[in-house]
Design a protein around this motif. Sequence first.
Motif, PDB file in Angstrom:
ATOM      1  N   SER A  19      -9.215  70.501   0.707  1.00  0.00           N
ATOM      2  CA  SER A  19      -9.346  69.344   1.647  1.00  0.00           C
ATOM      3  C   SER A  19     -10.845  69.862   2.137  1.00  0.00           C
ATOM      4  O   SER A  19     -10.701  71.057   2.793  1.00  0.00           O
ATOM      5  CB  SER A  19      -8.358  69.521   2.490  1.00  0.00           C
ATOM      6  OG  SER A  19      -8.973  68.092   3.330  1.00  0.00           O
ATOM      7  N   LEU A  20     -11.881  68.736   2.474  1.00  0.00           N
ATOM      8  CA  LEU A  20     -12.986  68.760   3.497  1.00  0.00           C
ATOM      9  C   LEU A  20     -13.204  68.214   4.643  1.00  0.00           C
ATOM     10  O   LEU A  20     -13.922  68.613   5.680  1.00  0.00           O
ATOM     11  CB  LEU A  20     -13.805  68.771   2.129  1.00  0.00           C
ATOM     12  CG  LEU A  20     -14.203  69.906   1.047  1.00  0.00           C
ATOM     13  CD1 LEU A  20     -15.095  69.073  -0.087  1.00  0.00           C
ATOM     14  CD2 LEU A  20     -14.576  71.400   1.742  1.00  0.00           C
ATOM     15  N   LEU A  21     -12.259  66.674   4.878  1.00  0.00           N
ATOM     16  CA  LEU A  21     -12.608  66.132   5.945  1.00  0.00           C
ATOM     17  C   LEU A  21     -11.676  64.994   5.118  1.00  0.00           C
ATOM     18  O   LEU A  21     -10.715  64.781   4.884  1.00  0.00           O
ATOM     19  CB  LEU A  21     -14.128  65.330   5.646  1.00  0.00           C
ATOM     20  CG  LEU A  21     -14.220  64.467   6.395  1.00  0.00           C
ATOM     21  CD1 LEU A  21     -16.380  64.512   6.416  1.00  0.00           C
ATOM     22  CD2 LEU A  21     -14.075  63.044   5.605  1.00  0.00           C
TER      23      LEU A  21
ATOM     24  N   LEU B 140     -19.082  77.384  -2.111  1.00  0.00           N
ATOM     25  CA  LEU B 140     -18.390  77.313  -2.798  1.00  0.00           C
ATOM     26  C   LEU B 140     -16.645  76.918  -2.746  1.00  0.00           C
ATOM     27  O   LEU B 140     -16.088  77.760  -2.111  1.00  0.00           O
ATOM     28  CB  LEU B 140     -18.268  78.190  -4.532  1.00  0.00           C
ATOM     29  CG  LEU B 140     -19.570  79.321  -4.895  1.00  0.00           C
ATOM     30  CD1 LEU B 140     -19.277  79.920  -5.571  1.00  0.00           C
ATOM     31  CD2 LEU B 140     -20.264  77.883  -5.444  1.00  0.00           C
ATOM     32  N   ILE B 141     -16.391  75.895  -3.191  1.00  0.00           N
ATOM     33  CA  ILE B 141     -15.520  75.112  -3.484  1.00  0.00           C
ATOM     34  C   ILE B 141     -13.958  74.997  -4.404  1.00  0.00           C
ATOM     35  O   ILE B 141     -14.630  74.267  -4.708  1.00  0.00           O
ATOM     36  CB  ILE B 141     -15.249  73.404  -2.894  1.00  0.00           C
ATOM     37  CG1 ILE B 141     -16.657  73.477  -1.782  1.00  0.00           C
ATOM     38  CG2 ILE B 141     -13.949  73.059  -1.632  1.00  0.00           C
ATOM     39  CD1 ILE B 141     -16.412  74.934  -0.123  1.00  0.00           C
ATOM     40  N   PRO B 142     -13.318  75.700  -3.988  1.00  0.00           N
ATOM     41  CA  PRO B 142     -12.408  75.499  -5.562  1.00  0.00           C
ATOM     42  C   PRO B 142     -11.922  74.142  -5.249  1.00  0.00           C
ATOM     43  O   PRO B 142     -11.942  73.168  -4.282  1.00  0.00           O
ATOM     44  CB  PRO B 142     -10.788  76.481  -4.911  1.00  0.00           C
ATOM     45  CG  PRO B 142     -11.787  77.544  -4.054  1.00  0.00           C
ATOM     46  CD  PRO B 142     -13.005  76.623  -3.357  1.00  0.00           C
TER      47      PRO B 142
ATOM     48  N   ASP C 136     -13.774  74.183   7.762  1.00  0.00           N
ATOM     49  CA  ASP C 136     -15.444  75.576   8.043  1.00  0.00           C
ATOM     50  C   ASP C 136     -16.034  75.248   6.936  1.00  0.00           C
ATOM     51  O   ASP C 136     -17.306  75.873   7.405  1.00  0.00           O
ATOM     52  CB  ASP C 136     -14.742  76.753   8.618  1.00  0.00           C
ATOM     53  CG  ASP C 136     -13.444  76.320   9.845  1.00  0.00           C
ATOM     54  OD1 ASP C 136     -14.147  75.564  10.708  1.00  0.00           O
ATOM     55  OD2 ASP C 136     -13.017  77.104  10.057  1.00  0.00           O
ATOM     56  N   LYS C 137     -15.164  75.576   5.490  1.00  0.00           N
ATOM     57  CA  LYS C 137     -16.457  75.436   4.516  1.00  0.00           C
ATOM     58  C   LYS C 137     -17.291  74.159   4.321  1.00  0.00           C
ATOM     59  O   LYS C 137     -17.818  74.106   3.639  1.00  0.00           O
ATOM     60  CB  LYS C 137     -15.083  75.748   3.741  1.00  0.00           C
ATOM     61  CG  LYS C 137     -14.926  76.920   3.019  1.00  0.00           C
ATOM     62  CD  LYS C 137     -14.020  77.108   2.206  1.00  0.00           C
ATOM     63  CE  LYS C 137     -13.138  78.542   1.709  1.00  0.00           C
ATOM     64  NZ  LYS C 137     -12.305  78.410   0.473  1.00  0.00           N
TER      65      LYS C 137
ATOM     66  N   SER D 156     -20.979  64.610  10.283  1.00  0.00           N
ATOM     67  CA  SER D 156     -19.759  66.245  11.129  1.00  0.00           C
ATOM     68  C   SER D 156     -18.644  65.049  11.915  1.00  0.00           C
ATOM     69  O   SER D 156     -18.398  63.958  11.663  1.00  0.00           O
ATOM     70  CB  SER D 156     -21.237  66.030  11.799  1.00  0.00           C
ATOM     71  OG  SER D 156     -21.682  64.661  12.905  1.00  0.00           O
ATOM     72  N   LEU D 157     -18.132  66.111  12.501  1.00  0.00           N
ATOM     73  CA  LEU D 157     -17.102  65.703  12.693  1.00  0.00           C
ATOM     74  C   LEU D 157     -17.325  64.629  13.614  1.00  0.00           C
ATOM     75  O   LEU D 157     -18.306  64.629  14.975  1.00  0.00           O
ATOM     76  CB  LEU D 157     -16.326  66.736  13.893  1.00  0.00           C
ATOM     77  CG  LEU D 157     -14.750  67.000  14.839  1.00  0.00           C
ATOM     78  CD1 LEU D 157     -14.464  66.224  13.576  1.00  0.00           C
ATOM     79  CD2 LEU D 157     -14.471  68.282  15.371  1.00  0.00           C
ATOM     80  N   GLY D 158     -16.169  63.529  14.230  1.00  0.00           N
ATOM     81  CA  GLY D 158     -16.038  62.613  15.226  1.00  0.00           C
ATOM     82  C   GLY D 158     -17.416  61.235  14.863  1.00  0.00           C
ATOM     83  O   GLY D 158     -17.452  60.243  15.233  1.00  0.00           O
TER      84      GLY D 158
END
Length: 446
Positions: free
Chosen positions: A97-99, A91-93, A84-85, A223-225
Amino acid sequence: MSILKKALLLPPVLIAIAITMASAQNTKPPQAATDVKEKATPVKVIGVKAVTAVPFVSGYGKVQPDRTWDAVAQVAGPVVWTADKLRSGLLIPAGTSLLKIDEREYQLSLAQIDAQIEALNAKDETTKASLKIEERASLLLQDDLDRKKQLMAKGSASQAIVDTAERASLTQDAKVQTLVSTLKLNAAERKVLLQQKEIAALDLERTELKAPFDVRLNTVDISLGQYVNKGQQLFSGDGISVAEVVAQFPIGALSSLFNKPGETGSPLASLEAGSDGTSDRHDAIKAKVVLRTPRNDIVWDAKLDRVTAAMDPKTRTRGIVLTVSDPYGQATPGQRPPLVRDTAVEVILQGQPKKDKIAIPASAIRKGTVMVVDAEKRLHFKPVKVAYIQGDIAVLASGLEPNEKLVVSDLPAPVDGMLVGPKPDKALLERVMAEASGKAASKGTK
């Protein structure tokens, strides 16, 4: 004939002329003023003071992150999950996990390699068992060959029998060697499979993308997919631990900062010599990054880091790189923004304080001389030597002493010795002192 009678006989015109001449003779001219009072020319002056001068120079640049992250797909496949981020500006710590890319294909490859290794292990076991048998048979044939050679030596066996036994022994040795070679080939094949397994495990790990450090996401192009190819850029982010500013400065403007008293040469020479961060001159320079806003000036403490590799041939300037630590941690919502990419800022570099210096308005110097007023309010010219010019002021190396009255007015035709009416300009003196001491450059909100 009496005089009166003669006068009565004169024409009236002549009588009038005579009366006028007599009146002129009896009238005396007024006495001319012998003493003319000298008029004083009004001038503005400041009483020069000794000050601890802090040399500084300002330049401009844009904020850049010290490091960036371009997330590139290292394996191919469809995207099966996104965080979701995963949105621009967040801001990402580090470690988030992103993808995730579909990992089934890489799991199958890993399972296939494991199966090949298992089959190879089984093959090794059977080969080793066969090798033991063949080695035992080889020993038996070698013993048989030795006995027949002894019998032939006693005359009890022919050469043909010995040759037959020797051929059987050699054939058996060949079988043993074949099995040994098979085990060596199996070992080499196992090594290849283990390397392939490491690659497959690495590819499986690469199906998940995590933030390598604390970042602020910029562009997100996935994007997803969506199916991604190996090497395709997915998104990018900027590191938030350190911000860099590359500010351009004219080379000559840095002399007052980096050159020690009496030192000559390029001020950047010593700075470049310490570009590995070991030069004490880096630490001797105080640096500030200033963001000018309509409400106030926001100031960050910075550190001098290095000099850019090349000079700008058009502007004859050189880039100096400064770093600001924890630019996001120093932010205060509504009051103090973080230093983000491409923010235009001013950079102020301050050198070491120089005690007992005379600072004056630079406009007061004309062709190396200034105008001063003595105790009798007379104007005089004095030569001065400038140490350096800083903005609108000049810091002198010599020429003036404290408490001398310096003329700061623009006189159209000054003459040495002329009488003047000095009027102190206290506001100008305060501005000169503030700029010379670096206070003007230190204003702002931290």
